[in-house]
Scaffold this active site. Structure first.
Site, PDB file in Angstrom:
ATOM      1  N   ASN A   1       0.801  -1.227   0.000  1.00  0.00           N
ATOM      2  CA  ASN A   1       0.000   0.000   0.000  1.00  0.00           C
ATOM      3  C   ASN A   1       0.831   1.273   0.000  1.00  0.00           C
ATOM      4  O   ASN A   1       0.389   2.310  -0.471  1.00  0.00           O
ATOM      5  CB  ASN A   1      -0.978  -0.004   1.175  1.00  0.00           C
ATOM      6  CG  ASN A   1      -0.290  -0.118   2.512  1.00  0.00           C
ATOM      7  OD1 ASN A   1       0.668  -0.873   2.682  1.00  0.00           O
ATOM      8  ND2 ASN A   1      -0.782   0.623   3.492  1.00  0.00           N
TER       9      ASN A   1
ATOM     10  N   GLU B   1       4.092  -5.120  12.426  1.00  0.00           N
ATOM     11  CA  GLU B   1       3.097  -4.050  12.353  1.00  0.00           C
ATOM     12  C   GLU B   1       1.981  -4.568  11.475  1.00  0.00           C
ATOM     13  O   GLU B   1       2.139  -4.734  10.272  1.00  0.00           O
ATOM     14  CB  GLU B   1       3.723  -2.775  11.787  1.00  0.00           C
ATOM     15  CG  GLU B   1       2.864  -1.540  12.003  1.00  0.00           C
ATOM     16  CD  GLU B   1       1.974  -1.228  10.819  1.00  0.00           C
ATOM     17  OE1 GLU B   1       0.764  -1.542  10.908  1.00  0.00           O
ATOM     18  OE2 GLU B   1       2.454  -0.697   9.826  1.00  0.00           O
TER      19      GLU B   1
ATOM     20  N   GLU C   1       8.772   0.592  16.749  1.00  0.00           N
ATOM     21  CA  GLU C   1       9.897   1.139  16.004  1.00  0.00           C
ATOM     22  C   GLU C   1       9.748   2.645  15.937  1.00  0.00           C
ATOM     23  O   GLU C   1       8.673   3.193  16.156  1.00  0.00           O
ATOM     24  CB  GLU C   1       9.982   0.515  14.613  1.00  0.00           C
ATOM     25  CG  GLU C   1      10.291  -0.983  14.644  1.00  0.00           C
ATOM     26  CD  GLU C   1      10.543  -1.582  13.267  1.00  0.00           C
ATOM     27  OE1 GLU C   1      11.168  -0.898  12.425  1.00  0.00           O
ATOM     28  OE2 GLU C   1      10.110  -2.716  13.028  1.00  0.00           O
TER      29      GLU C   1
END
Length: 486
Positions: free
Chosen positions: A157, A255, A460
């Protein structure tokens, strides 16, 4: 078949980049543009052999790169950023053609952010330190030691921005990298390899391998020489990666997906709240952080909905290369089918589409708003990853928080309110890695980023990135413990 294709006037090598050279594979896979479905070319289709070669190259290059001074690492990262800026227009054109996101966004925001990723972590590296402290007279000194070869698996994306969000801190930390881009949008990762080589990054420090998920991914994530794995993508894929990495206890940063809420209280600036809600259609809804669940306090729900539909209906959908376009295509026919499946099942279960609710020509989906949805329904609980929002109402603060937290995800949340005390109360109760109050998508690289619950593992950003990509070492030195030598 040629090893290079031309995309928007830009030549892109379709082979892997391993050990500082281009490497072909016996087979290829087609790369389609979501704009019109055209085949852009055949991409080298890697498997276990390419995975092994890439990890071996990263392992061989690691000692030299780890021993490179911080100042020299930072210099090369800045040189990569210079290369990105020099080729910004080319990168923007290729990425728009490859993944369908808006060209104007790539030019003005995304590609400048790619360069900033390298500059930020180069500069952060140079000031990275922990103040020494004492324990019973003994001195403790904390250091960040390079960990080793890293496997970085990135989504489709925002291909280059999310890849460099991982690559930049890993390289800054002194690690070597095997980057595996998503098979639906692999092209700018190949250009990044060229830019890095031109910037003077030593051979083997950055490797790029392409291929379908498990065909090459399993060999990378289960490899005994890999010291870190960072992945952005879906929960099911993350579970497979975690199981693969478990054999060697390889540390993971994950993530993952989201089903984030936007809470609109009656005391909010309603125009601002509507703007925030419409913004969730950005990138055709293909944003993991998107607040796809609109939770609106009952007294303003009717007026909010009216204003939302009016503003969202004015969005221009079409070719992402057109400066006037607001929403481009969805990435792939398979993703479009997934989006429509969610919507049609919701409508069949009693949901009402006050906006959209249907496919358009090509790979475009109408911006959609569904109401009359149950909290336990699929459309409320599962990530659609398309231009589809739901709207529910709440009667008080407690109900708002309960609805907001009632999914298995916890990536982000957005809050619209005119009351600072309420904002403090509510944000303190929301389960999310990031909470925005009266704003959305404001990201600073020094802040921690990640998700709670099934939205991810780890954080992060800033020092947190170095904590992940390094082996932290504490050296304890005794007082007056030295022999005196003449």
């Amino acid at each position: 078949m040629s090893d290079k294709i031309v995309v928007g006037g830009v030549s892109v090598d379709t082979r892997h980049w391993i050990g500082g050279r281009r490497v072909a594979s016996p087979g290829t896979f087609p790369d389609h543009s979501p704009i019109d479905g055209a085949v852009l070319g055949g991409i080298a289709r890697g498997g276990p052999a390419e995975a092994e070669a890439a990890v071996a190259a990263a392992k061989a290059a690691f000692p030299g790169w780890a021993a490179t001074s911080r100042a020299e690492r930072a210099r090369i990262l800045h040189a990569i950023a210079d290369g990105v800026e020099k080729r910004l227009e080319e990168l923007a054109v290729v990425e728009t053609t490859d993944n369908g996101a808006l060209l104007r966004s790539h030019r003005r925001g995304v590609m400048p952010r790619v360069a900033h990723n390298f500059r930020f972590f180069a500069d952060w590296l140079l000031q990275l330190e922990h103040e020494d402290f004492e324990t019973r007279g003994h001195t403790n000194h904390v250091s960040w030691d390079p960990a080793g070869p890293c496997v970085l698996i990135t989504p489709w994306n925002a291909p280059l921005m999310l890849a460099t969000w991982k690559v930049a801190p890993a390289l800054a930390a002194g690690d070597t990298v095997v980057l595996k881009p998503a098979e639906w949008s692999p092209l700018t990762a190949s250009l990044l390899a060229d830019i890095a080589a031109e910037a003077g990054l030593p051979a083997g420090v950055l490797n790029v391998v392409q291929g379908y998920g498990a065909e090459i991914g399993d060999a990378l994530t289960s490899h005994p020489d890999v010291r870190r794995i960072s992945f952005t993508g879906s929960v099911p894929t993350a579970k497979r990666i975690a199981a693969s990495a478990a054999a060697h206890l390889t540390p993971l940063s994950l993530e993952l997906g989201g089903k984030s809420p936007l809470l609109v209280f009656a005391d909010a600036d309603l125009d601002l709240a509507v703007d925030l809600a419409v913004e969730q259609y950005d990138n055709a809804g293909q944003v993991c952080l998107a607040a796809t669940r609109l939770l609106v306090e009952e007294p303003v729900a009717e007026e909010f909905t009216r204003r939302f539909v009016e503003k969202a209906s004015a969005l221009k959908q079409g070719d992402p290369r057109d400066e006037a376009t607001d929403i481009g295509p969805n990435i792939h026919p398979r993703q479009l089918e997934k989006i429509d499946g969610f919507v049609q099942r919701a409508l069949a279960s009693g949901a009402r589409a006050v906006l959209g609710g249907h496919r358009l020509d090509g790979q475009y989906y109408a911006p959609t708003l569904l109401t009359d949805v149950a909290q336990d329904s699929e459309i409320v609980q599962e990530e659609v990853f398309g231009p589809v929002l739901t709207l529910q109402t709440f009667s008080d603060e407690d109900e708002a928080v309960r609805l907001a937290n009632d999914t298995r995800f916890g990536l982000a949340a957005t809050l619209a309110t005119g009351d600072p005390a309420r904002a403090e109360r509510v944000t303190g109760q929301l389960v999310a890695g990031t909470v925005w109050v009266n704003c959305f998508f404001v990201r600073d690289l020094q802040a921690p980023f990640g998700g709670s619950r099934q939205s991810g593992v780890g954080r992060e950003g800033g020092t947190w990135s170095f904590d992940f990509y390094c082996d932290l070492k504490n050296t304890v030195t005794a007082p007056n413990g030295w022999n005196n030598h003449g």
